[in-house]
Write a protein that holds these residues in place. Structure first.
Motif, PDB file in Angstrom:
ATOM      1  N   THR A  39     -32.524  38.411  98.252  1.00  0.00           N
ATOM      2  CA  THR A  39     -33.933  37.167  97.951  1.00  0.00           C
ATOM      3  C   THR A  39     -35.121  37.716  98.748  1.00  0.00           C
ATOM      4  O   THR A  39     -36.436  38.112  98.416  1.00  0.00           O
ATOM      5  N   VAL A  40     -34.691  38.068  99.762  1.00  0.00           N
ATOM      6  CA  VAL A  40     -35.937  38.785 100.743  1.00  0.00           C
ATOM      7  C   VAL A  40     -36.187  39.738 100.054  1.00  0.00           C
ATOM      8  O   VAL A  40     -37.584  40.689 100.040  1.00  0.00           O
ATOM      9  N   ASP A  41     -35.154  40.930  99.781  1.00  0.00           N
ATOM     10  CA  ASP A  41     -36.211  42.300  99.512  1.00  0.00           C
ATOM     11  C   ASP A  41     -36.762  42.622  98.242  1.00  0.00           C
ATOM     12  O   ASP A  41     -37.812  43.133  97.525  1.00  0.00           O
ATOM     13  N   THR A  42     -36.207  41.057  96.766  1.00  0.00           N
ATOM     14  CA  THR A  42     -36.647  41.626  95.716  1.00  0.00           C
ATOM     15  C   THR A  42     -37.918  40.494  96.174  1.00  0.00           C
ATOM     16  O   THR A  42     -39.586  41.029  95.522  1.00  0.00           O
ATOM     17  N   ALA A  43     -38.554  39.763  97.511  1.00  0.00           N
ATOM     18  CA  ALA A  43     -39.461  38.601  97.058  1.00  0.00           C
ATOM     19  C   ALA A  43     -40.555  39.962  97.489  1.00  0.00           C
ATOM     20  O   ALA A  43     -41.651  40.467  97.776  1.00  0.00           O
ATOM     21  N   ILE A  44     -40.372  40.918  98.574  1.00  0.00           N
ATOM     22  CA  ILE A  44     -40.990  42.086  99.032  1.00  0.00           C
ATOM     23  C   ILE A  44     -41.621  43.031  98.147  1.00  0.00           C
ATOM     24  O   ILE A  44     -42.498  43.775  97.533  1.00  0.00           O
ATOM     25  N   MET A  45     -40.651  43.770  97.660  1.00  0.00           N
ATOM     26  CA  MET A  45     -40.911  43.993  95.632  1.00  0.00           C
ATOM     27  C   MET A  45     -42.032  43.743  94.922  1.00  0.00           C
ATOM     28  O   MET A  45     -42.783  44.676  95.058  1.00  0.00           O
ATOM     29  N   VAL A  46     -41.780  42.004  94.471  1.00  0.00           N
ATOM     30  CA  VAL A  46     -42.679  41.848  93.987  1.00  0.00           C
ATOM     31  C   VAL A  46     -44.285  41.884  95.091  1.00  0.00           C
ATOM     32  O   VAL A  46     -45.114  41.765  94.275  1.00  0.00           O
ATOM     33  N   ARG A  47     -44.123  41.606  95.805  1.00  0.00           N
ATOM     34  CA  ARG A  47     -45.609  41.600  96.538  1.00  0.00           C
ATOM     35  C   ARG A  47     -45.990  43.348  97.057  1.00  0.00           C
ATOM     36  O   ARG A  47     -47.067  43.014  96.939  1.00  0.00           O
ATOM     37  N   ALA A  48     -45.287  43.735  96.690  1.00  0.00           N
ATOM     38  CA  ALA A  48     -45.847  45.419  96.058  1.00  0.00           C
ATOM     39  C   ALA A  48     -46.049  45.849  95.306  1.00  0.00           C
ATOM     40  O   ALA A  48     -47.367  46.512  95.583  1.00  0.00           O
ATOM     41  N   HIS A  49     -45.898  45.090  94.725  1.00  0.00           N
ATOM     42  CA  HIS A  49     -45.415  45.044  92.636  1.00  0.00           C
ATOM     43  C   HIS A  49     -46.991  44.593  92.919  1.00  0.00           C
ATOM     44  O   HIS A  49     -48.472  45.785  92.356  1.00  0.00           O
ATOM     45  N   ARG A  50     -47.432  44.029  93.377  1.00  0.00           N
ATOM     46  CA  ARG A  50     -48.418  43.404  93.417  1.00  0.00           C
ATOM     47  C   ARG A  50     -49.763  43.851  93.847  1.00  0.00           C
ATOM     48  O   ARG A  50     -51.223  43.940  93.482  1.00  0.00           O
ATOM     49  N   LEU A  51     -49.927  44.055  94.921  1.00  0.00           N
ATOM     50  CA  LEU A  51     -50.560  45.253  95.529  1.00  0.00           C
ATOM     51  C   LEU A  51     -51.134  46.458  95.169  1.00  0.00           C
ATOM     52  O   LEU A  51     -52.342  46.319  95.394  1.00  0.00           O
ATOM     53  N   HIS A 180     -31.794  32.989  86.881  1.00  0.00           N
ATOM     54  CA  HIS A 180     -32.104  32.463  87.405  1.00  0.00           C
ATOM     55  C   HIS A 180     -33.299  32.724  89.172  1.00  0.00           C
ATOM     56  O   HIS A 180     -33.953  31.431  88.959  1.00  0.00           O
ATOM     57  N   GLN A 181     -32.083  33.651  89.691  1.00  0.00           N
ATOM     58  CA  GLN A 181     -32.916  33.717  91.064  1.00  0.00           C
ATOM     59  C   GLN A 181     -33.924  34.215  91.137  1.00  0.00           C
ATOM     60  O   GLN A 181     -34.487  34.757  91.466  1.00  0.00           O
ATOM     61  N   TRP A 182     -34.310  35.206  90.082  1.00  0.00           N
ATOM     62  CA  TRP A 182     -35.303  35.971  89.871  1.00  0.00           C
ATOM     63  C   TRP A 182     -36.726  34.667  89.543  1.00  0.00           C
ATOM     64  O   TRP A 182     -37.886  34.563  90.299  1.00  0.00           O
ATOM     65  N   GLN A 183     -36.669  33.969  88.793  1.00  0.00           N
ATOM     66  CA  GLN A 183     -37.257  32.687  88.780  1.00  0.00           C
ATOM     67  C   GLN A 183     -37.805  31.983  90.129  1.00  0.00           C
ATOM     68  O   GLN A 183     -39.276  31.971  90.262  1.00  0.00           O
ATOM     69  N   GLN A 184     -36.997  31.695  90.279  1.00  0.00           N
ATOM     70  CA  GLN A 184     -36.796  31.190  91.938  1.00  0.00           C
ATOM     71  C   GLN A 184     -36.960  32.190  92.995  1.00  0.00           C
ATOM     72  O   GLN A 184     -38.259  32.106  94.247  1.00  0.00           O
ATOM     73  N   ILE A 185     -37.630  33.995  93.244  1.00  0.00           N
ATOM     74  CA  ILE A 185     -38.447  34.347  94.640  1.00  0.00           C
ATOM     75  C   ILE A 185     -39.842  34.282  93.814  1.00  0.00           C
ATOM     76  O   ILE A 185     -40.361  34.105  94.846  1.00  0.00           O
ATOM     77  N   LEU A 186     -40.184  34.341  92.325  1.00  0.00           N
ATOM     78  CA  LEU A 186     -41.460  34.460  92.301  1.00  0.00           C
ATOM     79  C   LEU A 186     -42.433  33.364  92.668  1.00  0.00           C
ATOM     80  O   LEU A 186     -43.228  33.419  92.788  1.00  0.00           O
TER      81      LEU A 186
END
Length: 217
Positions: A39-51, A180-186
């Motif tokens: 979950t944390v790894d994917t959340a960091i991937m989200v931040r890297a993608h956005r940045l 479901h988890q992807w939506q929660q990670i966002l």
């Protein structure tokens, strides 16, 4: 990126008899999806993608991006529960970074916040690469989680062992949880980035001293 070399502690758990069939493998993966460090790894991937998506198409980078992309890379390295998990993330990240540079040298400026001497985590490289190639965040996130689950199932198929059909059925069964988890990670803010993955940490540490090993973690 060499993900097939890693079982993330499954090899140790299977040898100990904690995971013995598709049901127990599915329960472990579900637990990790809901509460583990993926979950944390994917959340960091989200931040890297956005940045990375904010990067200008020049070599001149905005100072906030220079700071934050490197910050999240170092932050993620510091959260690894064991040496094996840290080396896995950095080896896969380094391999993906090299592949992206080989495919298109222009991606170098997008990695500029992370100096060549600083190891790059896989989640960071994945997010930057997906943004560079114009893959939208939703597809990137689902692909990240799906490939992670598929890799663990593949390891289970070889180690337990399971049949290929059983592995595909398990992956299909996990799809609603992944969605479901992807939506929660966002929805996770920076202060929400924590996990309960002590089981993974213990399994990984046990694997370091396991006598016979097929996998690197």
């Amino acid at each position: 990126m060499g993900a097939y070399n890693y079982s993330e502690g499954l090899e140790w758990l299977i040898e100990r008899g904690n995971i013995t069939n598709a049901d127990t493998l599915g329960a472990w993966i579900t637990q990790e999806l809901c509460r583990g460090s993926i979950t944390v790894d994917t959340a960091i991937m989200v931040r890297a993608h956005r940045l990375a998506g904010q990067m200008p198409k020049t070599d001149i980078l905005p100072r906030p991006t220079l700071k934050h992309l490197s910050y999240w890379n170092q932050w993620l390295t510091a959260t690894r529960e064991s040496r094996e998990l840290r080396e896995q993330s950095l080896q896969m990240g380094g391999s993906l970074r090299k592949l992206l540079l080989d495919l298109d040298p222009a991606v170098q400026s997008w990695f500029e916040p992370i100096p060549p001497t600083e190891p790059c985590n896989y989640a960071i490289a994945f997010g930057v690469g997906a943004a560079f190639w114009g893959i939208d965040l939703h597809q990137s996130g689902l692909g990240y989680l799906h490939s992670w689950a598929n890799n663990l199932i593949s390891a289970g198929v070889r180690l337990i062992p399971l049949g290929q059909t059983a592995g595909q059925k398990l992956l299909l069964h996990l799809t609603p949880t992944i969605l479901h988890q992807w939506q929660q990670i966002l929805l996770l803010g920076d202060d929400d980035l924590y996990s309960c993955s002590w089981g993974l940490a213990l399994a990984s540490m046990g694997h370091e001293s396991q006598y016979t090993r097929l996998f690197r973690s």
